[in-house]
Every structure is written in C-alpha cells, then in structure tokens.
Design an enzyme around this catalytic site. Sequence first.
Site, PDB file in Angstrom:
ATOM      1  N   ASP A 127      45.167  43.615  -9.336  1.00  9.77           N
ATOM      2  CA  ASP A 127      45.694  42.597  -8.141  1.00  9.77           C
ATOM      3  C   ASP A 127      45.833  42.548  -7.520  1.00  9.77           C
ATOM      4  O   ASP A 127      47.058  43.893  -7.761  1.00  9.77           O
ATOM      5  CB  ASP A 127      45.327  41.484  -9.167  1.00  9.77           C
ATOM      6  CG  ASP A 127      44.501  41.071 -10.036  1.00  9.77           C
ATOM      7  OD1 ASP A 127      43.608  40.962  -9.550  1.00  9.77           O
ATOM      8  OD2 ASP A 127      44.720  39.795 -10.712  1.00  9.77           O
ATOM      9  N   ASP A 149      38.462  38.165  -6.230  1.00  8.17           N
ATOM     10  CA  ASP A 149      38.635  37.023  -6.597  1.00  8.17           C
ATOM     11  C   ASP A 149      38.367  36.037  -5.171  1.00  8.17           C
ATOM     12  O   ASP A 149      38.223  35.069  -5.513  1.00  8.17           O
ATOM     13  CB  ASP A 149      39.845  37.356  -6.654  1.00  8.17           C
ATOM     14  CG  ASP A 149      40.322  37.635  -7.548  1.00  8.17           C
ATOM     15  OD1 ASP A 149      39.621  38.496  -8.782  1.00  8.17           O
ATOM     16  OD2 ASP A 149      41.939  38.095  -8.360  1.00  8.17           O
TER      17      ASP A 149
END
Length: 173
Positions: A127, A149
């Site tokens: 991330d 995401d």
Amino acid sequence: MEGAGGHGLNSPVRAGVLAAIITLIADQASKLWLLHVLDIAHHAPVTVTPFFDLVLAWNPGISFGWFQSETPAAQILLMVIKAAAVIALAIWMARSRTWLATLSLGLIIGGAIGNGIDRFAYGAVVDFALFHVEIVGKTYNWYIFNLADVAIVAGVAALLYDSVVGTPAVKAP
C-alpha cells in the site's frame, strides 16, 4: 456473440476481462515502480500535494488492515479465500448481462489478483497512497491504499449502482 469457430467471449465479458487485465497491469506497474525505481522504502514519505503523500505500508491483512497476521497459515488461508472469491466473481462476470456489472466485476477481479500477487510475492500487500488533512493543528489520515484497492472500491460502487438503477442482471453464483 461468438467468434470464429463458435468460440469466444461476448462483448461485455470481453470488456470485463480487459478491465481486469488493465487494472492488474496498472496496479503491479505502480507497485514495481514505487518499490524498485522510486525506492519508496528509503525515500518515503514523498509529498505529492499538501493533502497526498506516497508512503510504504505492508498490509498483511485484508482491506483496511483487518485480520492482520503474518503467520504462514494465515497468509495461505487469505490466499485460498481470495482465489475462491476471484473464481466466484469470474463465474458471475461470465453470466452477467450488463456492461456496467461486467466492467465492475473486471475491476474487482483485477484488483483482487493484483493484491493476491503481492501477498504471494511479498507476504503482504503493498500500500502506498495516503490522503490526509490538517484541521486546527491535528492531522487526520485516511487508510493507506493502492490502485488495486481503488479498482475494487470503484467496482463495488458501480455494482451497487447497477443493482439499483440498471437492468436486472444474472444473480451472483
């Protein structure tokens, strides 16, 4: 619609598969660039705007960092669940009759595979995107996320929209 020889994908499914492939390529390319070209591990945080930074966060859990575990058994269980979900979504996509639902499922599948590749390659999901705002001297951060995401959230939102205002589609398996 069938191609030569009676085989092929109908147009919406073809578009869904293309959405999955584009999502997967964009997700993995962004992560590889951040990890190996920008070397974000040694240069983070990178301020992009006053409200957006590039940072590195390894997420051993699922969405929003839930169910974090770095044990091999937990990682294998998450991979099995993700693989089953991708298969179910692919079946749903193959049966879908609306363009929006099919594209949405493609986004979700591409994002799920992208994050699955991370889990397999690194033991955690990469991330890197962080939105934040400062209000009265206190900084508020959003969850750190990646392009996979974004695709998953956009796909789910579009599926919800399609289920409310779209034409009736084939039900999920």
